[in-house]
Write an enzyme that holds these catalytic residues in place. Structure first.
Site, PDB file in Angstrom:
ATOM      1  N   GLU A  36      46.253  29.865  41.591  1.00  0.00           N
ATOM      2  CA  GLU A  36      46.978  30.901  41.201  1.00  0.00           C
ATOM      3  C   GLU A  36      47.607  30.477  39.675  1.00  0.00           C
ATOM      4  OE1 GLU A  36      46.348  34.267  41.463  1.00  0.00           O
ATOM      5  OE2 GLU A  36      46.925  33.872  43.675  1.00  0.00           O
ATOM      6  N   SER A 129      42.170  46.312  41.339  1.00  0.00           N
ATOM      7  CA  SER A 129      41.359  47.569  41.190  1.00  0.00           C
ATOM      8  C   SER A 129      41.159  47.794  39.893  1.00  0.00           C
ATOM      9  CB  SER A 129      42.417  48.593  41.804  1.00  0.00           C
ATOM     10  OG  SER A 129      43.570  48.411  41.129  1.00  0.00           O
ATOM     11  N   SER A 130      41.854  47.400  38.884  1.00  0.00           N
ATOM     12  CA  SER A 130      41.463  47.513  37.617  1.00  0.00           C
ATOM     13  C   SER A 130      40.068  46.963  37.065  1.00  0.00           C
ATOM     14  CB  SER A 130      42.652  47.224  36.614  1.00  0.00           C
ATOM     15  OG  SER A 130      42.864  45.806  36.831  1.00  0.00           O
ATOM     16  N   ASP A 174      39.298  38.087  37.683  1.00  0.00           N
ATOM     17  CA  ASP A 174      39.365  39.092  38.489  1.00  0.00           C
ATOM     18  C   ASP A 174      37.994  39.790  38.202  1.00  0.00           C
ATOM     19  OD1 ASP A 174      41.937  38.563  39.109  1.00  0.00           O
ATOM     20  OD2 ASP A 174      42.736  40.094  37.863  1.00  0.00           O
TER      21      ASP A 174
END
Length: 394
Positions: A36, A129-130, A174
């Site tokens: 992270e 989600s983007s 992502d």
């Protein structure tokens, strides 16, 4: 669940456009097992696509008009392909415009599209989600207009659209996970070179469970940008002491410790977290290969402690969710996932104990914060894909 989503979006498309869609695409959200805040710090990350999707029903039209219908918001947006593109007030539209702008800059010949879309990727839960929207749309354009883009180029287009049209200076993880995902595989991704390798992630008797705090504290964006500045300052100081060091990957804990006083408390702790987290990803890959899930869980807990105490991107609600499973014999590991200041915790839980755990934590969380906890059982799934292609009418 996937089938139901496809049916709903197809029906929505018919209702909006009075026709059958020519194509249906699915683009997944993602989790990150570990690694992270190192995607922008030259580290490795360990993401995977999951079985939560943005579904797009799409058809070409001949008049150059683009019409997007966001089923979940019941909102439409239309514009002509030849219009000059710029960001608009409707944030969801910018995910599409940013991607399309890059296709136009590359000089690709395209026609207008009608699109209806809906998502089972929870918004604001840190499941990207983007990225699923950006990559799904880029993937659709690539397929329909035969643009010849590689998966890597699609991921980079998604990332750049977020930088330019959404104003979030995100790393590549992502989008990469959304496009490159494989069933039961995690991706060890080098965020510098984009070299990647797949590792088995069949957790046997254990399942991945996400506990959504349902909070998103407002300092996510400012906190994220502050952290980026702090680690950049730290790396610059460390490079002065160790000229051979190019990135955080070249550093070890002892080197950071030696410069502690000059770094100052805050920047020291930020840098210490990054160096440790890069190592934890490598250790986690070894644990997965050895199917040593207890070790993987221990690393997840260690990451959370680092995120909470040294990187300081957690919050009271997420700390509570992690602490409340720490001594549960059915949970091997848990940590905050995503940018922080809210979102989800990711938990590695014995399969038969999942429902009981959700019940217990939801009750405790409601008592403590008066917030209704959401829980998502997720499986590792394949990346962005063409689901169906209707040849009729194309």
């Amino acid at each position: 669940m996937k089938k139901k989503l496809v049916q709903q979006v197809t029906a929505s498309f018919k209702e909006q456009f009075n026709a059958e869609p020519g194509y249906v695409f699915l683009s997944p959200g993602r989790i990150n097992i570990i690694g992270e805040h190192v995607d922008y710090n030259d580290g490795f990350v360990l993401p995977a696509a999951i079985n939560k999707y943005v579904c797009f029903a799409v058809s070409e039209n001949e008049d150059g008009q683009n019409t997007f219908f966001a089923k979940d918001l019941n909102e439409s947006y239309s514009f002509n392909l030849n219009d000059e593109l710029k960001p608009v007030d409707k944030m969801w539209v910018n995910f599409f415009l940013g991607v399309l702008q890059q296709m136009k800059e590359r000089g690709f010949a395209m026609k207008g599209l009608n699109i209806a879309f809906s998502s089972t990727v929870p918004m604001g839960a840190g499941l990207s989600s983007s990225a699923a929207v950006e990559c799904g749309y880029a993937f659709a354009l690539n397929k329909i207009f035969d643009l010849g883009l590689t998966k890597e180029e699609i991921a980079l287009i998604g990332q750049k659209s977020e930088h330019t049209y959404v104003g979030v200076n995100c790393g590549i993880m992502d989008q990469f996970a959304s496009v490159f995902g494989k069933k039961n595989k995690v991706i060890k991704l080098d965020c510098n070179t984009l070299e990647y390798e797949y590792h088995n992630a069949d957790f046997k008797d254990y399942a991945l469970l996400l506990l959504d705090s349902k909070v998103k504290h407002t300092h996510l964006t400012s906190g994220y940008n502050d952290r980026r500045n702090e680690v950049e300052q730290g790396l610059a100081i460390l490079k002065q002491h160790y000229p051979e060091v190019k990135t955080f990957r070249d550093l070890n804990e002892a080197q950071v410790e030696a410069v502690k006083d000059e770094l100052g408390d805050v920047i020291y702790r930020r840098c210490l977290f990054v160096v440790r987290e890069i190592q934890r990803v490598l250790d986690a890959v070894a644990a997965l290969e050895n199917q040593d899930f207890a070790e993987l869980g221990r690393l997840m807990y260690a990451t959370h402690t680092g995120l909470s105490k040294n990187y300081e991107v957690s919050c009271e609600e997420i700390d509570f969710l992690v602490d409340s499973v720490r001594n549960d014999e059915n949970v091997l590991g848990a940590r905050m996932m995503g940018g922080g200041f809210g979102g989800c915790s990711i938990n590695l839980v014995k399969k038969e104990a999942v429902n009981g755990l959700i019940e217990r934590i939801a009750k405790e969380y409601k008592e403590k914060f008066n917030i209704k906890l959401e829980a998502y059982k997720v499986k590792i799934a394949k990346g962005t894909t063409l689901y169906t292609e209707q040849h009729a009418g194309i």
